[in-house]
Design an enzyme around this catalytic site. Structure first.
Site, PDB file in Angstrom:
ATOM      1  N   GLY A  67      -4.683   7.349  10.083  1.00  0.00           N
ATOM      2  CA  GLY A  67      -3.692   7.753  11.071  1.00  0.00           C
ATOM      3  C   GLY A  67      -4.122   8.883  11.990  1.00  0.00           C
ATOM      4  N   ARG A 124      -2.526  -1.572  -3.764  1.00  0.00           N
ATOM      5  CA  ARG A 124      -3.512  -0.503  -3.722  1.00  0.00           C
ATOM      6  C   ARG A 124      -3.163   0.492  -4.826  1.00  0.00           C
ATOM      7  NH1 ARG A 124      -3.046   4.930  -0.448  1.00  0.00           N
ATOM      8  NH2 ARG A 124      -5.085   5.852  -0.874  1.00  0.00           N
ATOM      9  N   LEU A 137       0.852  16.020  11.175  1.00  0.00           N
ATOM     10  CA  LEU A 137      -0.037  16.577  12.192  1.00  0.00           C
ATOM     11  C   LEU A 137       0.557  16.464  13.595  1.00  0.00           C
ATOM     12  CD1 LEU A 137      -3.114  17.717  12.011  1.00  0.00           C
ATOM     13  CD2 LEU A 137      -3.527  15.779  13.516  1.00  0.00           C
ATOM     14  N   HIS A 145      -9.793   6.873  -1.645  1.00  0.00           N
ATOM     15  CA  HIS A 145      -9.753   6.198  -0.338  1.00  0.00           C
ATOM     16  C   HIS A 145     -10.877   5.174  -0.215  1.00  0.00           C
ATOM     17  CE1 HIS A 145      -7.607  10.007   1.357  1.00  0.00           C
ATOM     18  NE2 HIS A 145      -6.715   9.095   1.023  1.00  0.00           N
ATOM     19  N   ASN A 166       0.859  -1.182   0.000  1.00  0.00           N
ATOM     20  CA  ASN A 166       0.000   0.000   0.000  1.00  0.00           C
ATOM     21  C   ASN A 166       0.896   1.233   0.000  1.00  0.00           C
ATOM     22  OD1 ASN A 166      -1.786   2.081   0.509  1.00  0.00           O
ATOM     23  ND2 ASN A 166      -2.807   1.083   2.222  1.00  0.00           N
ATOM     24  N   GLU A 202      -6.786  -1.356   5.293  1.00  0.00           N
ATOM     25  CA  GLU A 202      -6.860  -1.459   3.839  1.00  0.00           C
ATOM     26  C   GLU A 202      -6.190  -2.736   3.343  1.00  0.00           C
ATOM     27  OE1 GLU A 202      -6.652   3.071   2.255  1.00  0.00           O
ATOM     28  OE2 GLU A 202      -5.072   2.486   3.645  1.00  0.00           O
ATOM     29  N   ARG A 223      -1.867  19.235   0.447  1.00  0.00           N
ATOM     30  CA  ARG A 223      -2.849  19.604  -0.575  1.00  0.00           C
ATOM     31  C   ARG A 223      -3.862  20.600  -0.016  1.00  0.00           C
ATOM     32  NH1 ARG A 223      -4.230  13.468  -2.053  1.00  0.00           N
ATOM     33  NH2 ARG A 223      -2.802  13.058  -0.332  1.00  0.00           N
TER      34      ARG A 223
END
Length: 394
Positions: free
Chosen positions: A326, A90, A279, A179, A7, A380, A237
């Protein structure tokens, strides 16, 4: 059947070696902060947990490191690559070409490459992963699972843009959604938990962020569109902007089209607002009083709250919201910012429950909350393994 899942995200690689159909995870791990001086690598088996900080310049180097660990004489889990039956990849964008899980051949790779212009942070990394995996796992079936497939149920009223009709019919310009592997996985877990097909908003928050309105188990709207660049504020983004800004940057400020594209995809979002794309760094600086970081976090939550209102209207109701990925799973601060003062939508967060860390599905709403607030760890890799196994079985 041993299936290794690769992934490749915009700045990370998650991987799992899974034994199907038992879903036993033989090995798992992750490399994040790819491209930075201090990339983090984890490699976990039943008997080994390796954590290392090292510079990993790109996805190719990262994938080669993973393969090296899998076949390591001391901590590896396979002796030969022939033990791997399939590699599940993925792939973010399948465009109008791929609506289901697909065995990879040269034509499929060419289409993935074609679509790279729409997702320059993703499809090139996926294609690189496929090419490296073909070399390393030469006897295995290579299979692509597309993030766009789950969103094929979005109705035309939501996926069509208000532009000339020919751009949809001839050029296939529309909302595709992304996603999808994650949104599908967590929404099915929520439906199983709630014991009914509810009106759900799935909020996937990572370096890339998106939300999906899910009604009766089907995606009916999504924050990302033709490419995974609009909607929520993300790591680098911008998310939603006025499209006339692009022409102002080019025609008035002298940017080239390439520079604008780079600015909006790689230099904006939380990075543009704070100087940080991760973050964890932003929250740490905000706690120390950094005003830019505090504002960026508030803006991030505000954008999510707007879409909750929008999707509650689209579904004429709301039974549950899901935080995943996450940031969604680990940032109690973001969840608190999003869910505070949302009682009009029946959303009431329990602050004590919100602060509890767990890898299990859990509710963080108060007992009086009409809308369930759920934290569901996404997987995933397991979803990809399911789809690869089902394809090869048939």
């Amino acid at each position: 059947m041993k299936i290794i899942i690769i992934n490749s995200g915009s700045s990370s690689i998650k991987y799992q070696l899974i034994n199907m159909p038992t879903k036993e995870v033989i090995c798992s791990g992750m490399i994040d902060r790819i491209g930075l001086d201090s990339s983090n690598l984890t490699y976990v088996t039943n008997s080994t947990k390796l954590e290392e900080s090292l510079p990993i310049a790109d996805h190719k180097i990262g994938l080669e490191k993973i393969a090296e660990l899998l076949m390591n004489d001391n901590i590896g889990v396979i002796k030969t690559t022939e033990e791997i039956n399939a590699v599940g990849h993925r792939v973010v964008h399948g465009g109008s070409y791929f609506t289901d899980t697909t065995i990879i051949n040269s034509d499929v790779k060419e289409k993935i490459k074609e679509l790279s212009i729409l997702v320059p942070l993703h499809n090139p990394a996926h294609l690189l992963g496929i090419n490296v995996a073909e070399e390393i796992f030469a006897t295995a079936k290579q299979v692509a699972v597309f993030d766009t497939a789950f969103h094929q149920t979005i109705p035309v009223v939501a996926y069509k843009y208000a532009i000339p009709n020919a751009l949809l019919t001839e050029s296939k310009i529309r909302v595709y959604g992304f996603h999808g592997i994650s949104h599908k996985y967590v929404s099915e877990k929520a439906i199983e938990y709630l014991k009914k097909s509810s009106k759900i908003i799935s909020i996937h928050l990572g370096n890339g962020c998106s939300m999906t309105a899910i009604q009766d188990g089907k995606s009916i709207d999504h924050t990302m569109g033709f490419s995974p660049s609009n909607g929520l504020i993300m790591g680098t983004r911008s998310g939603d902007i006025d499209h006339s800004l692009i022409f102002y940057l080019i025609n008035t400020l002298g940017y080239t089209a390439t520079e604008v594209n780079n600015l909006l995809l790689k230099e904006s979002g939380m990075l543009g607002l704070t100087g940080y794309s991760d973050l964890r760094d932003i929250e740490a600086s905000a706690e120390k009083g950094n005003i830019d970081c505090q504002l960026a976090l508030a803006m991030n939550a505000y954008r999510i709250r707007k879409y909750i209102g929008s999707y509650a209207a689209a579904m004429n109701g709301l039974d549950a919201i899901i935080f995943t990925a996450g940031i969604g799973e680990n940032s109690s601060y973001i969840r608190k910012l999003v869910c505070t003062d949302m009682d009009y939508f029946g959303i009431e967060i329990d602050m004590e429950k919100n602060d509890i860390r767990s890898k299990e599905i859990r509710e963080i709403n108060t007992l009086n909350s009409k809308t369930k607030i759920m934290v569901i760890p996404t997987n995933e890799e397991v979803e990809i393994a399911n789809q690869v196994y089902n394809l090869l079985l048939n």
